[in-house]
Design a protein around this motif. Structure first.
Motif, mmCIF file in Angstrom:
data_model
loop_
_atom_site.group_PDB
_atom_site.id
_atom_site.type_symbol
_atom_site.label_atom_id
_atom_site.label_comp_id
_atom_site.label_asym_id
_atom_site.label_seq_id
_atom_site.Cartn_x
_atom_site.Cartn_y
_atom_site.Cartn_z
ATOM 1 N N ASP A 9 20.478 24.195 -27.794
ATOM 2 C CA ASP A 9 18.801 24.214 -26.942
ATOM 3 C C ASP A 9 19.548 24.901 -25.849
ATOM 4 N N GLU A 11 17.611 26.881 -24.118
ATOM 5 C CA GLU A 11 15.778 27.607 -23.764
ATOM 6 C C GLU A 11 15.962 26.282 -23.183
ATOM 7 N N ALA A 12 16.378 24.955 -23.200
ATOM 8 C CA ALA A 12 15.203 23.888 -22.737
ATOM 9 C C ALA A 12 16.279 23.651 -21.600
ATOM 10 N N GLY A 14 17.631 25.339 -19.495
ATOM 11 C CA GLY A 14 17.251 26.562 -19.018
ATOM 12 C C GLY A 14 15.964 26.381 -18.078
ATOM 13 N N LYS A 15 15.365 25.599 -17.960
ATOM 14 C CA LYS A 15 14.014 25.572 -18.005
ATOM 15 C C LYS A 15 14.013 24.021 -17.209
#
Length: 124
Positions: A9, A11-12, A14-15
């Motif tokens: 994951d 994207e998570a 990175g956030k």
């Protein structure tokens, strides 16, 4: 500094890291793309003004500022390493990308991370 995310994951991950760095006042930016070279800035610096500025800063003040800056950066490096360790537990790797290699951010100490960043050539 370029940070790469690899895993289930990204994207998570990175956030999560972007939220951490944004709390420090450094919002995340996408990696720059290669841009054509432009003509160098031709503005000059007045050597007399520069010399008077350098002489006017006491060396003791600079030493204290350097120590305070290192302590502040060390705390942030520790937070970044801890976040990378948490994300590794969630199957996402966070890596510091360098010209010669990439380094897993969950493995170094805060001082080692600061030294790695200091050894990195400036972005052009």
């Amino acid at each position: 500094m370029i940070i790469e995310f690899v895993g289930a994951d990204v994207e998570a991950a990175g956030k999560s890291v972007a939220a951490l760095t944004a709390s420090w006042g450094y919002p995340a930016e996408p990696a720059p793309t290669a841009e054509p070279a432009t003509a160098p800035d031709t503005k000059g610096v007045d050597p007399l003004a520069l010399t008077s500025l350098i002489v006017s800063i006491p060396s003791a003040m600079l030493a204290v500022a350097d120590i305070a800056d290192r302590i502040h950066k060390r705390r942030r490096a520790g937070e970044l390493i801890e976040r990378a360790r948490q994300l590794r537990a969630q199957q996402a790797a966070v890596r510091l990308v360098r010209e010669d290699r990439s380094i897993d951010l969950a493995t170094p100490t805060p001082d080692q991370l600061l030294d790695l960043i200091a050894d990195e050539p400036p972005a052009t």
